[in-house]
Design a protein around this motif. Structure first.
Motif, PDB file in Angstrom:
ATOM      1  N   ARG A  74      -8.058  -5.895  34.643  1.00  0.00           N
ATOM      2  CA  ARG A  74      -7.783  -6.114  35.891  1.00  0.00           C
ATOM      3  C   ARG A  74      -6.264  -6.462  36.431  1.00  0.00           C
ATOM      4  O   ARG A  74      -5.558  -6.110  37.389  1.00  0.00           O
ATOM      5  N   LYS A  75      -5.585  -7.534  35.456  1.00  0.00           N
ATOM      6  CA  LYS A  75      -4.471  -7.884  35.536  1.00  0.00           C
ATOM      7  C   LYS A  75      -3.249  -6.685  35.265  1.00  0.00           C
ATOM      8  O   LYS A  75      -2.625  -6.551  35.966  1.00  0.00           O
ATOM      9  N   ALA A  76      -3.699  -5.909  34.257  1.00  0.00           N
ATOM     10  CA  ALA A  76      -2.880  -4.657  33.746  1.00  0.00           C
ATOM     11  C   ALA A  76      -2.956  -3.790  34.858  1.00  0.00           C
ATOM     12  O   ALA A  76      -1.835  -3.286  35.254  1.00  0.00           O
ATOM     13  N   LEU A  77      -3.982  -3.633  35.459  1.00  0.00           N
ATOM     14  CA  LEU A  77      -4.024  -2.705  36.928  1.00  0.00           C
ATOM     15  C   LEU A  77      -3.240  -3.027  37.848  1.00  0.00           C
ATOM     16  O   LEU A  77      -2.612  -2.393  38.489  1.00  0.00           O
ATOM     17  N   ALA A  78      -3.505  -4.327  38.158  1.00  0.00           N
ATOM     18  CA  ALA A  78      -2.805  -4.867  39.331  1.00  0.00           C
ATOM     19  C   ALA A  78      -1.270  -4.808  39.089  1.00  0.00           C
ATOM     20  O   ALA A  78      -0.335  -4.936  40.188  1.00  0.00           O
ATOM     21  N   GLU A  79      -0.671  -5.126  37.856  1.00  0.00           N
ATOM     22  CA  GLU A  79       0.686  -5.252  37.481  1.00  0.00           C
ATOM     23  C   GLU A  79       0.952  -4.281  36.579  1.00  0.00           C
ATOM     24  O   GLU A  79       1.387  -4.576  35.446  1.00  0.00           O
ATOM     25  N   PRO A  80       1.349  -2.909  37.081  1.00  0.00           N
ATOM     26  CA  PRO A  80       1.521  -1.911  35.808  1.00  0.00           C
ATOM     27  C   PRO A  80       2.737  -2.309  35.161  1.00  0.00           C
ATOM     28  O   PRO A  80       2.612  -1.541  33.921  1.00  0.00           O
ATOM     29  N   GLY A  81       3.559  -3.018  35.460  1.00  0.00           N
ATOM     30  CA  GLY A  81       4.793  -3.143  34.625  1.00  0.00           C
ATOM     31  C   GLY A  81       4.567  -4.312  33.644  1.00  0.00           C
ATOM     32  O   GLY A  81       5.350  -4.889  32.977  1.00  0.00           O
ATOM     33  N   ASP A  82       3.389  -4.868  33.662  1.00  0.00           N
ATOM     34  CA  ASP A  82       3.068  -6.161  32.538  1.00  0.00           C
ATOM     35  C   ASP A  82       2.742  -5.604  31.364  1.00  0.00           C
ATOM     36  O   ASP A  82       1.661  -5.406  31.064  1.00  0.00           O
ATOM     37  N   ALA A  83       3.848  -5.467  30.484  1.00  0.00           N
ATOM     38  CA  ALA A  83       3.609  -4.969  28.996  1.00  0.00           C
ATOM     39  C   ALA A  83       2.683  -5.775  28.282  1.00  0.00           C
ATOM     40  O   ALA A  83       2.113  -5.314  27.329  1.00  0.00           O
ATOM     41  N   GLN A  84       2.894  -7.117  28.447  1.00  0.00           N
ATOM     42  CA  GLN A  84       1.935  -8.104  27.673  1.00  0.00           C
ATOM     43  C   GLN A  84       0.638  -7.682  27.847  1.00  0.00           C
ATOM     44  O   GLN A  84      -0.219  -7.692  27.191  1.00  0.00           O
ATOM     45  N   ALA A  85       0.219  -7.568  29.391  1.00  0.00           N
ATOM     46  CA  ALA A  85      -1.373  -7.636  29.637  1.00  0.00           C
ATOM     47  C   ALA A  85      -1.789  -5.928  29.132  1.00  0.00           C
ATOM     48  O   ALA A  85      -2.714  -6.023  28.444  1.00  0.00           O
ATOM     49  N   ARG A  86      -0.827  -5.196  28.933  1.00  0.00           N
ATOM     50  CA  ARG A  86      -1.308  -3.916  28.398  1.00  0.00           C
ATOM     51  C   ARG A  86      -1.518  -3.992  27.229  1.00  0.00           C
ATOM     52  O   ARG A  86      -2.407  -3.358  26.759  1.00  0.00           O
ATOM     53  N   SER A  87      -0.602  -4.531  26.425  1.00  0.00           N
ATOM     54  CA  SER A  87      -0.757  -4.617  24.949  1.00  0.00           C
ATOM     55  C   SER A  87      -1.971  -5.836  24.672  1.00  0.00           C
ATOM     56  O   SER A  87      -2.722  -5.401  23.696  1.00  0.00           O
ATOM     57  N   VAL A  88      -2.245  -6.585  25.441  1.00  0.00           N
ATOM     58  CA  VAL A  88      -3.547  -7.563  25.261  1.00  0.00           C
ATOM     59  C   VAL A  88      -4.624  -6.801  25.265  1.00  0.00           C
ATOM     60  O   VAL A  88      -5.873  -6.759  24.634  1.00  0.00           O
ATOM     61  N   VAL A  89      -4.825  -5.692  26.343  1.00  0.00           N
ATOM     62  CA  VAL A  89      -5.757  -4.991  26.474  1.00  0.00           C
ATOM     63  C   VAL A  89      -6.055  -4.015  25.317  1.00  0.00           C
ATOM     64  O   VAL A  89      -7.285  -3.846  25.006  1.00  0.00           O
ATOM     65  N   ARG A  90      -5.046  -3.400  24.753  1.00  0.00           N
ATOM     66  CA  ARG A  90      -5.264  -2.682  23.518  1.00  0.00           C
ATOM     67  C   ARG A  90      -5.841  -3.393  22.411  1.00  0.00           C
ATOM     68  O   ARG A  90      -6.615  -2.903  21.657  1.00  0.00           O
ATOM     69  N   LEU A  91      -5.211  -4.623  22.377  1.00  0.00           N
ATOM     70  CA  LEU A  91      -5.831  -5.595  21.093  1.00  0.00           C
ATOM     71  C   LEU A  91      -7.072  -5.992  21.281  1.00  0.00           C
ATOM     72  O   LEU A  91      -8.153  -6.120  20.194  1.00  0.00           O
TER      73      LEU A  91
END
Length: 155
Positions: free
Chosen positions: A32-49
């Motif tokens: 949800r955080k990664a969706l709300a903040e598309p530019g948040d590379a850390q959240a995107r990486s954590v989702v993948r991890l």
């Protein structure tokens, strides 16, 4: 031999199932955080991890019922009701994980990374529900393994 099998069964459950339950529980809010903040590379990486942790440890988790059956066989409890219920709940948990949690994680992750599919907060909420069901099933199995109704150990 029974003690060895039981030790491997319990250790495998802790090492394999524990990380899946934690990572799967963390996935929806981070997604949800990664969706709300598309530019948040850390959240995107954590989702993948988190998704990778779930996939890898779910695969390793197959060891848990294998050693569980071996342990139950040496203990002579394969026909006990508590064990049959535990086996059924374990199978149901595996279905929930394999058919409902992991595919939705994949779809959400692809939506976040590649913009593929329509990922909404409702999608992550539904994933959270299925993850909760998975975790509840495992908690129930754990309780049955500890309490073992009808056990003569007094536990």
């Amino acid at each position: 031999m029974t003690k060895f099998l039981l030790a491997v069964h319990v250790l495998a459950a802790i090492v394999a199932i524990g990380p899946v339950t934690v990572a799967a529980s963390m996935f929806p809010p981070i997604a949800r955080k990664a969706l709300a903040e598309p530019g948040d590379a850390q959240a995107r990486s954590v989702v993948r991890l988190l998704h990778r942790i779930c996939r890898v440890y779910a695969t390793f988790g197959v060891v848990v019922p294998v050693f569980g059956f071996a342990t139950a066989s040496t203990m002579g409890v394969l026909g006990d009701t508590w064990l049959i219920v535990s086996i059924a709940l374990t199978a149901l948990a595996a279905v929930v994980l394999g058919a409902l949690v992991l595919p939705r994680q994949t779809a959400i992750m692809e939506g976040i990374w590649d913009g593929v599919g329509a990922v909404t907060p409702r999608t992550t909420a539904r994933l959270a529900m299925f993850t909760g069901i998975f975790n509840l099933l495992w908690a129930t199995v754990t309780i049955l393994m500890i309490v073992r109704p009808g056990s003569t150990t007094g536990a």
